[in-house]
Design an enzyme around this catalytic site. Structure first.
Site, short mmCIF file in Angstrom:
data_model
loop_
_atom_site.label_atom_id
_atom_site.label_comp_id
_atom_site.label_asym_id
_atom_site.label_seq_id
_atom_site.Cartn_x
_atom_site.Cartn_y
_atom_site.Cartn_z
N LYS A 50 -7.51 58.05 17.33
CA LYS A 50 -6.77 58.00 18.60
C LYS A 50 -6.17 59.36 18.95
CE LYS A 50 -3.39 55.34 21.15
NZ LYS A 50 -2.90 54.01 21.43
N ARG A 101 1.88 50.47 24.12
CA ARG A 101 1.47 49.11 24.52
C ARG A 101 1.95 48.11 23.47
NH1 ARG A 101 -3.88 48.58 24.35
NH2 ARG A 101 -3.73 46.58 25.38
N ARG A 152 -9.72 45.53 16.78
CA ARG A 152 -10.14 46.69 15.99
C ARG A 152 -11.61 46.54 15.65
NH1 ARG A 152 -10.45 44.80 10.76
NH2 ARG A 152 -9.05 43.10 10.24
C1 BTN Z 1 -0.33 53.24 23.85
O1 BTN Z 1 -1.40 53.73 23.49
O2 BTN Z 1 0.25 52.39 23.17
C2 BTN Z 1 0.28 53.69 25.16
C3 BTN Z 1 1.13 54.91 24.98
C4 BTN Z 1 1.76 55.40 26.26
C5 BTN Z 1 2.78 56.48 25.99
C6 BTN Z 1 3.24 57.13 27.26
S1 BTN Z 1 4.14 58.61 26.97
C7 BTN Z 1 4.61 58.68 28.63
C8 BTN Z 1 4.94 57.26 29.03
N1 BTN Z 1 6.30 56.94 28.68
C9 BTN Z 1 6.38 55.99 27.75
O3 BTN Z 1 7.43 55.53 27.27
N2 BTN Z 1 5.16 55.57 27.41
C10 BTN Z 1 4.14 56.30 28.15
#
Ligand code: BTN
Length: 329
Positions: free
Chosen positions: A186, A120, A322
């Site tokens: 996390k 994100r 946070r």
């Molecule tokens: C986050 O917490 O920032 C979100 C992470 C999301 C990662 C997943 S892995 C599968 C899919 N492909 C990506 O490029 N991102 C999501």
């Protein structure tokens, strides 16, 4: 490709001589060395012992569509029209975003590694080989734009519920909007993207990244504290089974949300809300806010009671936050 074929042979965690590996793959010694180097530079730990050969530091289970299918509920089997397994891809979300118009029904893709995994707010998602779950699902939707915020909370609940089958712990919580935390650290994240017009047919591309067995990889560079499923439960766990559990849960929860809305999940959210009544600091650029998290509103916005007594609804796309007492974002 050779790297993946070799990994398949080494997956059992036993010793294999260079000669036997070469024979099985029909390639010479130097090609084997090259592929072995690719495996170690992807971060997997290899042991090389003279006279015995090579083995992985621990056995691994590669992603397998048949194994996933074996654990799918009949509801999920009916829902899912396509399931692709890739060795490597830039990002499973990007993969499903391309040609989304041609997809029929609900499609899912998993990859052993991502070269440009996305988190994100433009952050990279570190995606070491054969260690974790990188799973994206493309789902045709008929929701109004105001219902989309709720959807990303609901699928975080789905992910939490799926993980709770393996991690039986009250410490498994959701940090708004959709990070999964275990004991304050996390464990998994979700990236939801939309394709299409809000007035016409459109799809949610939901990407799930779950740290399953990070510890086996030697090179991990992540800018925040993280944990993984294997460390939490203290034993190996099948990525194929986690994937199936998540697909099963999504195929229950998404239709339920489309029919009944976020109110149907409000109680569950309250139960697993990591931020509930916590003091938080919110970066709502250009403003920095501090206050107390007071749950969510009917659209899935975070309710913040600021130190000045204001009550604000914060949209997930606009802020990062946070806990006041930690530095975890
Ligand atoms: C986050 O917490 O920032 C979100 C992470 C999301 C990662 C997943 S892995 C599968 C899919 N492909 C990506 O490029 N991102 C999501």
């Amino acid at each position: 490709m050779r790297k993946m074929q070799l990994l398949q042979l080494l997956a059992d965690g036993r010793f294999h001589s260079g000669e036997a590996l070469g024979q099985k793959l029909g390639i010479g010694r130097s090609a084997i060395w090259k592929a072995l180097r690719q495996i170690t530079s992807a971060g997997l730990e290899l042991h090389a012992v003279p006279g015995k050969g090579y083995r992985l530091a621990q056995s691994i289970e590669l992603l397998d569509a048949e194994k996933i299918a074996q654990h799918l509920s009949s509801n999920a089997q009916e829902t899912l029209k396509q399931l692709d397994i890739l060795s490597t891809v830039d990002s499973t979300n990007t993969y499903l975003s391309q040609n989304w118009e041609q997809h029929k029904g609900v499609c899912a893709v998993l990859a052993e590694t991502q070269t440009q995994g996305r988190g994100r707010r433009g952050k990279p998602w570190v995606s070491p080989l054969a260690s974790n779950l990188y799973l994206s699902v493309s789902w045709p939707l008929d929701l109004s734009p105001s219902q989309l915020g709720g959807l990303s909370l609901v699928i975080a609940l789905s992910l939490r519920q799926a993980l709770a089958r393996f991690i039986r712990s009250d410490k498994l919580k959701i940090k708004w909007p959709n990070d999964i935390y275990h004991d304050g650290i996390k464990l998994a994240g979700v990236l939801t993207e939309m394709r299409g017009e809000s007035t016409g047919p459109y799809r949610a591309i939901m990407g799930f990244g779950v740290n399953v067995n990070m510890a086996q990889t030697t090179q991990v560079d992540i800018d925040q504290a993280w944990t993984d499923v294997q460390s939490v439960i203290g034993k190996a766990v099948s990525r194929n089974q986690i994937a199936a559990a998540l697909l099963n849960q999504l195929s229950l929860d998404i239709p339920h949300y489309c029919e009944h809305g976020l109110a149907a999940f409000a109680q569950e959210w309250r139960r697993w809300d990591y931020l509930h009544q916590q003091a938080v600091v919110v970066d709502a650029s250009p403003r920095m806010l501090s206050g107390r998290a007071c749950g969510i509103d009917e659209n899935g916005c975070l309710l913040l009671e600021t130190s000045q007594g204001e009550r604000l609804s914060l949209h997930s796309g606009e802020v990062s936050l946070r806990l006041e007492k930690t530095s975890n974002v």
